[in-house]
Design a protein around this motif. Structure first.
Motif, PDB file in Angstrom:
ATOM      1  N   TYR A  74     121.529  34.066 -49.494  1.00  0.00           N
ATOM      2  CA  TYR A  74     121.224  32.686 -49.881  1.00  0.00           C
ATOM      3  C   TYR A  74     121.774  32.366 -51.261  1.00  0.00           C
ATOM      4  N   PHE A  75     121.847  33.364 -52.123  1.00  0.00           N
ATOM      5  CA  PHE A  75     122.411  33.125 -53.453  1.00  0.00           C
ATOM      6  C   PHE A  75     123.895  32.790 -53.354  1.00  0.00           C
ATOM      7  N   TYR A  76     124.613  33.463 -52.453  1.00  0.00           N
ATOM      8  CA  TYR A  76     126.004  33.084 -52.221  1.00  0.00           C
ATOM      9  C   TYR A  76     126.094  31.650 -51.698  1.00  0.00           C
ATOM     10  N   LEU A  77     125.232  31.304 -50.767  1.00  0.00           N
ATOM     11  CA  LEU A  77     125.276  29.963 -50.184  1.00  0.00           C
ATOM     12  C   LEU A  77     124.968  28.886 -51.203  1.00  0.00           C
ATOM     13  N   VAL A  78     123.948  29.097 -52.008  1.00  0.00           N
ATOM     14  CA  VAL A  78     123.523  28.045 -52.930  1.00  0.00           C
ATOM     15  C   VAL A  78     124.552  27.835 -54.041  1.00  0.00           C
ATOM     16  N   ARG A  79     125.256  28.903 -54.430  1.00  0.00           N
ATOM     17  CA  ARG A  79     126.303  28.747 -55.450  1.00  0.00           C
ATOM     18  C   ARG A  79     127.571  28.132 -54.870  1.00  0.00           C
ATOM     19  N   SER A  80     127.746  28.255 -53.550  1.00  0.00           N
ATOM     20  CA  SER A  80     128.966  27.759 -52.911  1.00  0.00           C
ATOM     21  C   SER A  80     128.815  26.350 -52.349  1.00  0.00           C
ATOM     22  N   PHE A  81     127.590  26.006 -51.899  1.00  0.00           N
ATOM     23  CA  PHE A  81     127.371  24.721 -51.232  1.00  0.00           C
ATOM     24  C   PHE A  81     126.331  23.844 -51.928  1.00  0.00           C
ATOM     25  N   GLY A  82     125.575  24.384 -52.870  1.00  0.00           N
ATOM     26  CA  GLY A  82     124.510  23.602 -53.488  1.00  0.00           C
ATOM     27  C   GLY A  82     123.281  23.580 -52.599  1.00  0.00           C
ATOM     28  N   ASP A  83     122.994  22.447 -52.013  1.00  0.00           N
ATOM     29  CA  ASP A  83     121.863  22.319 -51.085  1.00  0.00           C
ATOM     30  C   ASP A  83     122.261  22.877 -49.719  1.00  0.00           C
ATOM     31  N   VAL A  84     121.403  23.730 -49.141  1.00  0.00           N
ATOM     32  CA  VAL A  84     121.701  24.342 -47.833  1.00  0.00           C
ATOM     33  C   VAL A  84     120.410  24.449 -47.024  1.00  0.00           C
ATOM     34  N   LEU A 109     113.882  30.726 -42.508  1.00  0.00           N
ATOM     35  CA  LEU A 109     113.150  31.949 -42.795  1.00  0.00           C
ATOM     36  C   LEU A 109     112.554  32.580 -41.552  1.00  0.00           C
ATOM     37  N   ILE A 110     112.858  32.013 -40.383  1.00  0.00           N
ATOM     38  CA  ILE A 110     112.384  32.540 -39.109  1.00  0.00           C
ATOM     39  C   ILE A 110     113.605  32.853 -38.257  1.00  0.00           C
ATOM     40  N   SER A 111     113.561  33.964 -37.527  1.00  0.00           N
ATOM     41  CA  SER A 111     114.731  34.407 -36.775  1.00  0.00           C
ATOM     42  C   SER A 111     114.998  33.535 -35.559  1.00  0.00           C
ATOM     43  N   THR A 112     116.259  33.512 -35.166  1.00  0.00           N
ATOM     44  CA  THR A 112     116.688  32.907 -33.916  1.00  0.00           C
ATOM     45  C   THR A 112     117.020  34.038 -32.960  1.00  0.00           C
ATOM     46  N   ALA A 113     116.129  34.282 -32.006  1.00  0.00           N
ATOM     47  CA  ALA A 113     116.299  35.407 -31.099  1.00  0.00           C
ATOM     48  C   ALA A 113     116.911  35.002 -29.767  1.00  0.00           C
ATOM     49  N   VAL A 160     115.824  26.430 -52.644  1.00  0.00           N
ATOM     50  CA  VAL A 160     116.417  27.681 -52.169  1.00  0.00           C
ATOM     51  C   VAL A 160     116.319  28.754 -53.252  1.00  0.00           C
ATOM     52  N   LEU A 161     116.594  28.386 -54.481  1.00  0.00           N
ATOM     53  CA  LEU A 161     116.489  29.344 -55.576  1.00  0.00           C
ATOM     54  C   LEU A 161     115.055  29.844 -55.734  1.00  0.00           C
ATOM     55  N   ALA A 162     114.082  28.965 -55.550  1.00  0.00           N
ATOM     56  CA  ALA A 162     112.680  29.381 -55.635  1.00  0.00           C
ATOM     57  C   ALA A 162     112.360  30.419 -54.562  1.00  0.00           C
ATOM     58  N   GLN A 163     112.906  30.243 -53.362  1.00  0.00           N
ATOM     59  CA  GLN A 163     112.679  31.217 -52.295  1.00  0.00           C
ATOM     60  C   GLN A 163     113.371  32.543 -52.610  1.00  0.00           C
ATOM     61  N   ILE A 164     114.562  32.467 -53.189  1.00  0.00           N
ATOM     62  CA  ILE A 164     115.280  33.679 -53.583  1.00  0.00           C
ATOM     63  C   ILE A 164     114.455  34.472 -54.599  1.00  0.00           C
ATOM     64  N   VAL A 165     113.936  33.774 -55.604  1.00  0.00           N
ATOM     65  CA  VAL A 165     113.118  34.431 -56.625  1.00  0.00           C
ATOM     66  C   VAL A 165     111.875  35.052 -55.993  1.00  0.00           C
ATOM     67  N   LYS A 166     111.270  34.335 -55.070  1.00  0.00           N
ATOM     68  CA  LYS A 166     110.067  34.832 -54.384  1.00  0.00           C
ATOM     69  C   LYS A 166     110.383  36.084 -53.566  1.00  0.00           C
ATOM     70  N   ASP A 167     111.446  36.033 -52.783  1.00  0.00           N
ATOM     71  CA  ASP A 167     111.828  37.185 -51.965  1.00  0.00           C
ATOM     72  C   ASP A 167     112.072  38.415 -52.834  1.00  0.00           C
ATOM     73  N   LEU A 168     112.792  38.244 -53.923  1.00  0.00           N
ATOM     74  CA  LEU A 168     113.114  39.376 -54.791  1.00  0.00           C
ATOM     75  C   LEU A 168     111.870  39.932 -55.468  1.00  0.00           C
ATOM     76  N   ALA A 169     110.976  39.048 -55.888  1.00  0.00           N
ATOM     77  CA  ALA A 169     109.739  39.500 -56.532  1.00  0.00           C
ATOM     78  C   ALA A 169     108.869  40.283 -55.563  1.00  0.00           C
ATOM     79  N   GLU A 170     108.812  39.835 -54.315  1.00  0.00           N
ATOM     80  CA  GLU A 170     108.023  40.535 -53.305  1.00  0.00           C
ATOM     81  C   GLU A 170     108.661  41.866 -52.918  1.00  0.00           C
ATOM     82  N   ALA A 171     109.992  41.910 -52.936  1.00  0.00           N
ATOM     83  CA  ALA A 171     110.692  43.121 -52.520  1.00  0.00           C
ATOM     84  C   ALA A 171     110.672  44.209 -53.595  1.00  0.00           C
TER      85      ALA A 171
END
Length: 502
Positions: A157-167, A171-175, A191-202
Motif C-alpha cells: 500500500y505504501f508503493y500504491l499511495v506514493r504512486s497514485f495518491g488516493d487508492v 482489507l478483506i480477501s477476494t477468494a 491509507v497511510l493511517a492503515q499502513i501505520v496501524k498494520d506496522l504497529a500491530e505487526a
C-alpha cells in the motif's frame, strides 16, 4: 478468476520443485480448497505465507505479464532524472518520460500490487481458523505469520499511495468471483493511517531472526522498523523516523559492506549480505526481469541519463584512492555506453549471461537506514553534525570524491536536506527510489521545494515541451499516476485522478 490459494500452491510448488503439485490441486474446485480442504494445518499456513513472498517474483517481460519487481523499478525511476530512453523504449514508456501519461498506459496498471495485497488478506482472513484445527499450531506462530502478512500488505500500500495518491483500501480477501466488491478510493491520509496501524500491530509479533538467509527474503522486526521509518519520513513525522531507524541501528545486526575488490559481488550480485534488510531473492530457477530491460543494446529499454556520470557521481577522483566513487562506473552504470550495470554485471567489468540474471532486488539496505535517519535529523534544530556523520559513513565506504561534497551549513535545514537527497541518488541509483525521494523532498513543508521538481523535468523532456511540463508540475495531482482505464471500466466507484480527466 483463479483462487488465490491455488496460486499460493503453484508458487510454493515452484519454489520447492514439486512439478506434480499443480496437477493435484488443479482437480479441486477453487472454493473447495479454501472452505473445506486447505486451511487445516500449520504447514498450510506456512505455505500460504511463502506464497505471498513468491508473488513478488511473479511476471515476465511483456506488458501483459509485468511483475512486481519490474513495476517497482519503473514506478520509482521513469519519472525522475536518473534514466533516459534507449533503442528498445516502448511508446508507453516514452509517454511517461515526456510527462504525457494516458489512462490506457499499461505501466499504470496496479493489479500486480493488488494481487500481492490479496494474498496477504487471504492469510489474515483464514490463518486464524487453523489454530482450532491443528493442536500443534501455537498462537505465537500464528501471530508471527500474521505480522508478516500485515507488514507486506503495508509495504504494498505504501508503493500504491506514493504512486497514485488516493487508492482503494481493501482489507478483506477476494477468494472467488462472488467476493468481488467495488470500492471507492480512500484518501492518501486514510491509507497511510492503515499502513501505520498494520506496522504497529505487526512489530511486536515479528521475529528478529529466522536464523539464516531467510532474514533477507522474509520480513523481520527490523524490516518493519525500516518501513516505519520510510513511512514516517513521507508523513513528515521526523521524530518517529529517527526512533524507527535507531531500532535497526541499535540491534547491531547490520552494517555497511566494506569496500574491496569483492564489494560489488557481495552486495549486489550475490545478495543476502550483512547490509541487506529486505530483498527479493531471485535465483537460477526464477530469474529477474532486468536482463531484457538493460543488457542488450538493440533492445535495451533504459540507459542511465548523462547527468549520472557527469553530475551525480562526476568523473573526479578520490584523493586518497586516486580512483572514482566505487558506486559509479562498473557498479551502478557502465560509463562507456551508460548501460545500467547494477543488474547485469557479474563484477565491475564482465556482464552476466541471460541465464544468470538473478541479481536480487533490494527494498531496503542498511545504507537506507543511515540516510533516512540523516534526512529526519536534518529537519530538527541543532542536529546538523549528526546528519553529516551519518552521510559520511555512506560516503566514506564509497570513497566519494570531494567534488560531490556540498559542505552544507550545519545550521541550514534546506542545505542539509538537499545534501542527503543528492547522496541518496548516488547510493541508490536505479534501485527504484529516486522518484519517491524527489517527491518526498519536494512536497515537505507544503511543497516548499516545488522549484526543484520543475528544474528536474526541464532536463528530462524535449526543449519544446519544457514550459508545458513545468506548468504541469504546479498541479500536485500530476505527481501521481492516472488510474488505469480497465479499473475505471470494471469498478464504477472509482474516480479518475483529476489531472487526467478528459
Amino acid at each position: 478468476m483463479k483462487n488465490p490459494i491455488y496460486l499460493f500452491i503453484l508458487s510454493v510448488c515452484f519454489i520447492a520443485g514439486f512439478s506434480s503439485c499443480a496437477k493435484k490441486f488443479d482437480l479441486i474446485p477453487p472454493d473447495g480448497i479454501i472452505r473445506e480442504n486447505y486451511w487445516q494445518t500449520k504447514e498450510q499456513v506456512h505455505a500460504a505465507v511463502i506464497g505471498c513472498y513468491a508473488s513478488l517474483m511473479d511476471g515476465g517481460s511483456s506488458a501483459s505479464t509485468r511483475g512486481p519487481a519490474e513495476t517497482f523499478f519503473i514506478w520509482g525511476e521513469i519519472r525522475a532524472d536518473m534514466i533516459t530512453p534507449s533503442l528498445g523504449t516502448r511508446a508507453e514508456e516514452n509517454e511517461i518520460f515526456n510527462i504525457s501519461t494516458q489512462q490506457n498506459n499499461t505501466l499504470v496498471d496496479w493489479r500486480p500490487i493488488y494481487n500481492i495485497i490479496n494474498y496477504c488478506n487471504t492469510v489474515l482472513d483464514y490463518a486464524p481458523s487453523v489454530l482450532q484445527k491443528d493442536q500443534t499450531f501455537t498462537q505465537e506462530a500464528l501471530n508471527g505469520y500474521l505480522a508478516e502478512a500485515k507488514a507486506l500488505r503495508a509495504m504494498m500500500y505504501f508503493y500504491l499511495v506514493r504512486s497514485f495518491g488516493d487508492v482503494p483500501l481493501k482489507l478483506i480477501s477476494t477468494a472467488s468471483d462472488e467476493d468481488i466488491v467495488q470500492l471507492a478510493k480512500s484518501t492518501q491520509q486514510e491509507v497511510l493511517a492503515q499502513i501505520v496501524k498494520d506496522l504497529a500491530e505487526a512489530e511486536p509479533h515479528a521475529v528478529t531472526t529466522y536464523g539464516d538467509v531467510r532474514d533477507k527474503g522474509r520480513i523481520t522486526r527490523y524490516t518493519i522498523n525500516t518501513i516505519q521509518a520510510d513511512v514516517a519520513l513521507w508523513m513528515e513525522n521526523y521524530t518517529a523516523a529517527v526512533t524507527a531507524c535507531d531500532k535497526v541501528i541499535n540491534s547491531r545486526r547490520f552494517g555497511l559492506i566494506a569496500s574491496s575488490a569483492a564489494w560489488y559481488n557481495i552486495l549486489y550480485r550475490t545478495g543476502n549480505s550483512n547490509e541487506s534488510i529486505f530483498e527479493i531473492q531471485f535465483n537460477q530457477q526464477k530469474l529477474n526481469p532486468f536482463y531484457a530491460m538493460h543488457a542488450l543494446p538493440a533492445t535495451r529499454r533504459y540507459i542511465a541519463a548523462n547527468r549520472v556520470m557527469d553530475q551525480v557521481f562526476t568523473t573526479e577522483l578520490n584523493l586518497l584512492t586516486e580512483a572514482p566513487d566505487i558506486r559509479s562506473n562498473g557498479a551502478s552504470v557502465r560509463a562507456e555506453d551508460n548501460a545500467i550495470w547494477k543488474y547485469i554485471g557479474t563484477n565491475n567489468e564482465d556482464m552476466i549471461a541471460q541465464a544468470d540474471s538473478y541479481t536480487h532486488w533490494f527494498f531496503y539496505r542498511y545504507a537506507d537506514i543511515l540516510l533516512m535517519k540523516a534526512e529526519a535529523l536534518a529537519q530538527m534544530d541543532g542536529r546538523g553534525e549528526e546528519v553529516l556523520a551519518l552521510v559520511n559513513q555512506v560516503r566514506n565506504r564509497a570513497f566519494a570524491p570531494e567534488a560531490t561534497n556540498n559542505n552544507p551549513d550545519i545550521t541550514n535545514k534546506e542545505e542539509l536536506s538537499l545534501y542527503v537527497l543528492e547522496e541518496r541518488a548516488r547510493e541508490f541509483a536505479f534501485e527504484g527510489k529516486r522518484w519517491y525521494d524527489v517527491l518526498r523532498y519536494v512536497k515537505k513543508n507544503n511543497y516548499s521545494n516545488i522549484a526543484y521538481l520543475q528544474e528536474m523535468v526541464a532536463g528530462i523532456v524535449p526543449a519544446s515541451s519544457v514550459r508545458t511540463a513545468q506548468a504541469k508540475m504546479l498541479d500536485h495531482n500530476s505527481h501521481y499516476f492516472p488510474i488505469y482505464f480497465y479499473e475505471l471500466q470494471t469498478n464504477k466507484q472509482l474516480i479518475q485522478n483529476p489531472f487526467y480527466k478528459q
